[in-house]
Design a protein around this motif. Structure first.
Motif, PDB file in Angstrom:
ATOM      1  N   SER A   1       0.821  -1.247   0.127  1.00 36.43           N
ATOM      2  CA  SER A   1      -0.037   0.036  -0.071  1.00 36.43           C
ATOM      3  C   SER A   1       0.894   1.315   0.127  1.00 36.43           C
ATOM      4  CB  SER A   1      -0.814  -0.026   1.187  1.00 36.43           C
ATOM      5  OG  SER A   1      -0.006  -0.081   2.682  1.00 36.43           O
ATOM      6  N   GLY A   2       0.252   2.387  -0.438  1.00 36.81           N
ATOM      7  CA  GLY A   2       1.126   3.733  -0.460  1.00 36.81           C
ATOM      8  C   GLY A   2       0.356   4.381  -1.265  1.00 36.81           C
ATOM      9  N   ARG A   3       1.324   5.679  -1.518  1.00 36.39           N
ATOM     10  CA  ARG A   3       0.612   6.871  -2.365  1.00 36.39           C
ATOM     11  C   ARG A   3       1.072   6.572  -3.638  1.00 36.39           C
ATOM     12  NH1 ARG A   3      -1.527  11.341  -0.638  1.00 36.39           N
ATOM     13  NH2 ARG A   3      -0.509  11.201   1.483  1.00 36.39           N
ATOM     14  N   ILE A   4       0.025   6.867  -4.559  1.00 30.64           N
ATOM     15  CA  ILE A   4       0.715   6.949  -6.151  1.00 30.64           C
ATOM     16  C   ILE A   4       1.199   7.951  -6.484  1.00 30.64           C
ATOM     17  CG2 ILE A   4      -0.234   6.561  -8.434  1.00 30.64           C
ATOM     18  CD1 ILE A   4      -2.655   4.801  -7.431  1.00 30.64           C
ATOM     19  N   VAL A   5       2.466   7.670  -6.970  1.00 35.11           N
ATOM     20  CA  VAL A   5       3.277   8.773  -7.488  1.00 35.11           C
ATOM     21  C   VAL A   5       3.600   9.017  -9.005  1.00 35.11           C
ATOM     22  CG1 VAL A   5       4.550   8.981  -5.163  1.00 35.11           C
ATOM     23  CG2 VAL A   5       5.565   7.621  -7.211  1.00 35.11           C
ATOM     24  N   SER A   6       3.107   8.003  -9.712  1.00 35.20           N
ATOM     25  CA  SER A   6       3.389   8.063 -11.194  1.00 35.20           C
ATOM     26  C   SER A   6       2.269   6.924 -11.847  1.00 35.20           C
ATOM     27  CB  SER A   6       4.774   7.719 -11.502  1.00 35.20           C
ATOM     28  OG  SER A   6       4.863   7.356 -12.726  1.00 35.20           O
ATOM     29  N   VAL A   7       1.562   7.430 -12.828  1.00 31.15           N
ATOM     30  CA  VAL A   7       0.744   6.651 -13.778  1.00 31.15           C
ATOM     31  C   VAL A   7       1.344   6.595 -15.073  1.00 31.15           C
ATOM     32  CG1 VAL A   7      -1.528   6.106 -14.325  1.00 31.15           C
ATOM     33  CG2 VAL A   7      -1.234   7.144 -12.141  1.00 31.15           C
TER      34      VAL A   7
ATOM     35  N   GLU B   1       9.772   5.957  -0.798  1.00 31.43           N
ATOM     36  CA  GLU B   1      10.528   6.369   0.527  1.00 31.43           C
ATOM     37  C   GLU B   1      10.140   5.566   1.813  1.00 31.43           C
ATOM     38  OE1 GLU B   1      12.852   8.547   0.308  1.00 31.43           O
ATOM     39  OE2 GLU B   1      12.833   8.568  -1.604  1.00 31.43           O
ATOM     40  N   PRO B   2       9.058   5.304   2.047  1.00 34.64           N
ATOM     41  CA  PRO B   2       8.806   4.476   3.245  1.00 34.64           C
ATOM     42  C   PRO B   2       9.548   3.054   3.123  1.00 34.64           C
ATOM     43  CG  PRO B   2       6.653   5.409   2.656  1.00 34.64           C
ATOM     44  CD  PRO B   2       7.675   5.662   1.468  1.00 34.64           C
ATOM     45  N   TYR B   3       9.435   2.371   1.954  1.00 34.15           N
ATOM     46  CA  TYR B   3      10.071   1.060   1.888  1.00 34.15           C
ATOM     47  C   TYR B   3      11.477   1.160   1.749  1.00 34.15           C
ATOM     48  CZ  TYR B   3       5.115   0.013   1.014  1.00 34.15           C
ATOM     49  OH  TYR B   3       3.941  -0.153   1.239  1.00 34.15           O
ATOM     50  N   LYS B   4      12.285   2.386   1.170  1.00 32.92           N
ATOM     51  CA  LYS B   4      13.592   2.329   1.369  1.00 32.92           C
ATOM     52  C   LYS B   4      13.945   2.442   2.894  1.00 32.92           C
ATOM     53  CE  LYS B   4      14.198   4.710  -3.069  1.00 32.92           C
ATOM     54  NZ  LYS B   4      14.422   5.896  -4.056  1.00 32.92           N
ATOM     55  N   ASN B   5      13.244   3.341   3.673  1.00 30.58           N
ATOM     56  CA  ASN B   5      13.560   3.568   5.025  1.00 30.58           C
ATOM     57  C   ASN B   5      13.634   2.198   5.833  1.00 30.58           C
ATOM     58  OD1 ASN B   5      13.886   6.252   4.620  1.00 30.58           O
ATOM     59  ND2 ASN B   5      11.821   6.766   5.099  1.00 30.58           N
TER      60      ASN B   5
ATOM     61  N   LEU C   1      10.045  -3.160  -1.501  1.00 29.32           N
ATOM     62  CA  LEU C   1      10.471  -2.002  -2.284  1.00 29.32           C
ATOM     63  C   LEU C   1      10.298  -2.202  -3.882  1.00 29.32           C
ATOM     64  CD1 LEU C   1      11.916   0.596  -2.486  1.00 29.32           C
ATOM     65  CD2 LEU C   1      14.225  -0.543  -2.345  1.00 29.32           C
ATOM     66  N   SER C   2      10.711  -3.528  -4.132  1.00 32.01           N
ATOM     67  CA  SER C   2      10.319  -3.922  -5.422  1.00 32.01           C
ATOM     68  C   SER C   2       9.027  -3.753  -5.944  1.00 32.01           C
ATOM     69  CB  SER C   2      11.140  -5.311  -6.065  1.00 32.01           C
ATOM     70  OG  SER C   2      10.507  -6.345  -5.273  1.00 32.01           O
ATOM     71  N   ARG C   3       8.178  -4.269  -5.025  1.00 30.87           N
ATOM     72  CA  ARG C   3       6.754  -4.188  -5.441  1.00 30.87           C
ATOM     73  C   ARG C   3       5.982  -2.862  -5.437  1.00 30.87           C
ATOM     74  NH1 ARG C   3       4.965  -9.349  -1.556  1.00 30.87           N
ATOM     75  NH2 ARG C   3       5.597 -10.899  -3.103  1.00 30.87           N
ATOM     76  N   THR C   4       6.604  -1.696  -5.307  1.00 29.52           N
ATOM     77  CA  THR C   4       6.175  -0.299  -5.241  1.00 29.52           C
ATOM     78  C   THR C   4       6.152  -0.213  -6.846  1.00 29.52           C
ATOM     79  OG1 THR C   4       8.489   0.486  -5.043  1.00 29.52           O
ATOM     80  CG2 THR C   4       7.096   0.284  -3.281  1.00 29.52           C
ATOM     81  N   VAL C   5       6.891  -0.713  -7.797  1.00 31.04           N
ATOM     82  CA  VAL C   5       6.668  -0.788  -9.032  1.00 31.04           C
ATOM     83  C   VAL C   5       5.753  -1.755  -9.643  1.00 31.04           C
ATOM     84  CG1 VAL C   5       7.830  -0.392 -11.379  1.00 31.04           C
ATOM     85  CG2 VAL C   5       9.127   0.524  -9.042  1.00 31.04           C
TER      86      VAL C   5
ATOM     87  N   ILE D   1      -4.270   7.329  -2.184  1.00 34.09           N
ATOM     88  CA  ILE D   1      -3.620   6.039  -1.450  1.00 34.09           C
ATOM     89  C   ILE D   1      -4.199   4.867  -2.126  1.00 34.09           C
ATOM     90  CG2 ILE D   1      -3.325   5.017   0.815  1.00 34.09           C
ATOM     91  CD1 ILE D   1      -1.758   7.706   0.420  1.00 34.09           C
ATOM     92  N   THR D   2      -3.382   3.735  -2.506  1.00 31.55           N
ATOM     93  CA  THR D   2      -4.045   2.770  -3.033  1.00 31.55           C
ATOM     94  C   THR D   2      -3.599   1.497  -1.910  1.00 31.55           C
ATOM     95  OG1 THR D   2      -3.867   0.811  -4.570  1.00 31.55           O
ATOM     96  CG2 THR D   2      -1.864   2.223  -4.296  1.00 31.55           C
ATOM     97  N   PRO D   3      -4.684   0.794  -1.424  1.00 29.44           N
ATOM     98  CA  PRO D   3      -4.446  -0.341  -0.448  1.00 29.44           C
ATOM     99  C   PRO D   3      -3.954  -1.644  -1.247  1.00 29.44           C
ATOM    100  CG  PRO D   3      -6.694  -0.205  -0.944  1.00 29.44           C
ATOM    101  CD  PRO D   3      -5.866   1.053  -1.661  1.00 29.44           C
ATOM    102  N   SER D   4      -3.249  -2.146  -0.220  1.00 30.82           N
ATOM    103  CA  SER D   4      -2.645  -3.529  -1.112  1.00 30.82           C
ATOM    104  C   SER D   4      -3.808  -4.582  -1.074  1.00 30.82           C
ATOM    105  CB  SER D   4      -1.624  -4.023  -0.090  1.00 30.82           C
ATOM    106  OG  SER D   4      -2.107  -4.285   1.253  1.00 30.82           O
ATOM    107  N   GLY D   5      -3.837  -5.429  -2.248  1.00 33.97           N
ATOM    108  CA  GLY D   5      -4.719  -6.511  -2.346  1.00 33.97           C
ATOM    109  C   GLY D   5      -6.016  -5.897  -2.931  1.00 33.97           C
ATOM    110  N   VAL D   6      -6.334  -4.597  -3.233  1.00 38.41           N
ATOM    111  CA  VAL D   6      -7.426  -3.940  -3.958  1.00 38.41           C
ATOM    112  C   VAL D   6      -7.516  -3.723  -5.302  1.00 38.41           C
ATOM    113  CG1 VAL D   6      -9.252  -2.180  -3.760  1.00 38.41           C
ATOM    114  CG2 VAL D   6      -8.270  -2.905  -1.635  1.00 38.41           C
ATOM    115  N   PRO D   7      -8.140  -4.444  -6.055  1.00 43.61           N
ATOM    116  CA  PRO D   7      -7.973  -4.255  -7.587  1.00 43.61           C
ATOM    117  C   PRO D   7      -7.798  -2.628  -7.962  1.00 43.61           C
ATOM    118  CG  PRO D   7      -9.370  -5.835  -7.076  1.00 43.61           C
ATOM    119  CD  PRO D   7      -9.260  -5.179  -5.834  1.00 43.61           C
ATOM    120  N   ALA D   8      -6.777  -2.179  -8.581  1.00 45.44           N
ATOM    121  CA  ALA D   8      -6.581  -0.722  -9.070  1.00 45.44           C
ATOM    122  C   ALA D   8      -6.850  -0.703 -10.691  1.00 45.44           C
ATOM    123  CB  ALA D   8      -5.063  -0.366  -8.996  1.00 45.44           C
TER     124      ALA D   8
END
Length: 365
Positions: free
Chosen positions: A83-89, A109-113, A229-233, A253-260
């Protein structure tokens, strides 16, 4: 003038006689034509009826058809694993994509941390293992010291016991010597337990790996952080056409497991045809099929029966009909049949298009 009349009059009489003959022969000719027309019509009609009857006799029951059919495409629901904020489509509605193309990107960024924290935890685990290794050596020294204390305490106890028999020592001194022996043995047991614990912490882990458990746990956490981190792409798993991209907005904000979004696999369309149960008597897998589409008049595509459903449409519904009632009315059931499209089409076979299906049941029938 009197001499000319006899010559002209016979010609006029001849013309009049010819006209009379033609007027008499014309109805006779018309009657003959009508008679032959009736005879021809009477001969053709039975021949046509016989031809049509022969056609239906030869092909009767060979072809079964239905217009209760629709094009289907395999569709993949693309949902992020994190899950996280979409930064690029990177895609638009109805855009064709290849397997591996980037669809959208989530804030990394959260996943890099988290990966940095996992690296620090792994380093700390390795330091802990090094410290435990030192403790193992210290525990071995404690064991040796405890053994020496036991030897000294036993010697003192033996001397006190000998003096006690001769009456040259007190009961208190003798008891103190016995207590010292017991205390030395207890210290030895403690030293051995500490050594075993340190050895277990240093050497425990997957059998044969040679990696301490603490380090293994830290390595697993780091691997998880790298994976997240790789799953953010988010990438396309297959070739297809992107659909329902309206939910992808930068900043959401897109939650994990929910179709986008959805990915329609357009390379392998097929037809789902719902045939009446009375049409299945001679239907077999592999029989040829002719497909026509309401959207494309005149277009015909070849297909074949790929599979016949295991249950009727009503039986597979969420609430199957209960026929154990007094006012039951028999209804012809529909069975889904999957039609594979084997012919080529110069038009896009869009999922959901209405289709007319004709199955030739003679081959393999």
């Amino acid at each position: 003038m009197a001499d000319a009349d006899p010559k002209i009059k016979p010609k006029a009489d001849q013309v009049a006689a010819a006209n009379v003959i033609e007027s008499v022969e014309a109805p006779v000719t018309i009657v003959k034509k009508r008679r032959w027309g009736r005879i021809g019509l009477m001969a053709i009609v039975p021949l046509l009826i016989a031809a049509v009857a022969g056609y239906f006799y030869l092909t009767g029951g060979r072809y079964v058809s239905t217009d209760n059919a629709y094009i289907q495409n395999d569709t993949i629901s693309i949902s992020p694993d994190v899950s996280g904020r979409i930064v690029s489509v990177n895609v638009k509605e109805n855009q064709r994509v290849k397997a591996g193309d980037v669809l959208f990107v989530i804030d990394q960024e959260p996943y890099k941390n988290a990966l940095e924290q996992a690296d620090a935890a792994l380093a700390a685990a390795r330091v802990q293992v090094a410290t435990l290794s030192t403790d193992t050596g210290s525990a071995a020294a404690d064991i040796e010291s405890a053994n020496a204390d036991i030897a000294l305490a036993v010697g003192t106890y033996n001397r006190q016991a000998a003096l006690m028999k001769q009456g040259f020592t007190t009961r208190a001194a003798f008891d103190a010597a016995a207590h010292e022996v017991a205390a030395a043995k207890a210290r030895l047991a403690t030293a051995r337990a500490s050594a075993a614990k340190a050895q277990m912490q240093v050497g425990s882990g997957v059998v044969g790996s040679g990696v301490p458990a603490a380090v293994q746990v830290a390595m697993a956490e780091r691997d998880k952080a790298v994976l997240n981190l790789s799953r953010t792409v988010v990438r396309a798993p297959k070739d297809g056409i992107v659909s329902q991209t309206s939910r992808l907005q930068v900043g959401n904000i897109t939650p994990s497991g929910v179709p986008a979004l959805s990915l329609v696999i357009s390379a392998s369309p097929w037809v789902s045809a719902n045939f009446k149960e009375t049409d299945l008597a001679n239907m077999r897998v592999g029989q040829p099929v002719e497909l026509k589409f309401d959207a494309y008049p005149g277009l015909k595509v070849a297909g074949r029966v790929q599979s016949i459903g295991a249950e009727t449409g009503s039986q597979s519904s969420i609430l199957p009909a209960q026929n154990a009632t007094g006012n039951w009315v028999k209804v012809t059931q529909r069975v889904p049949v999957k039609i594979e499209i084997v012919g080529k089409s110069d038009r896009a076979l869009i999922a959901g298009l209405s289709t007319d299906v004709v199955v030739d049941t003679k081959p393999n029938g």
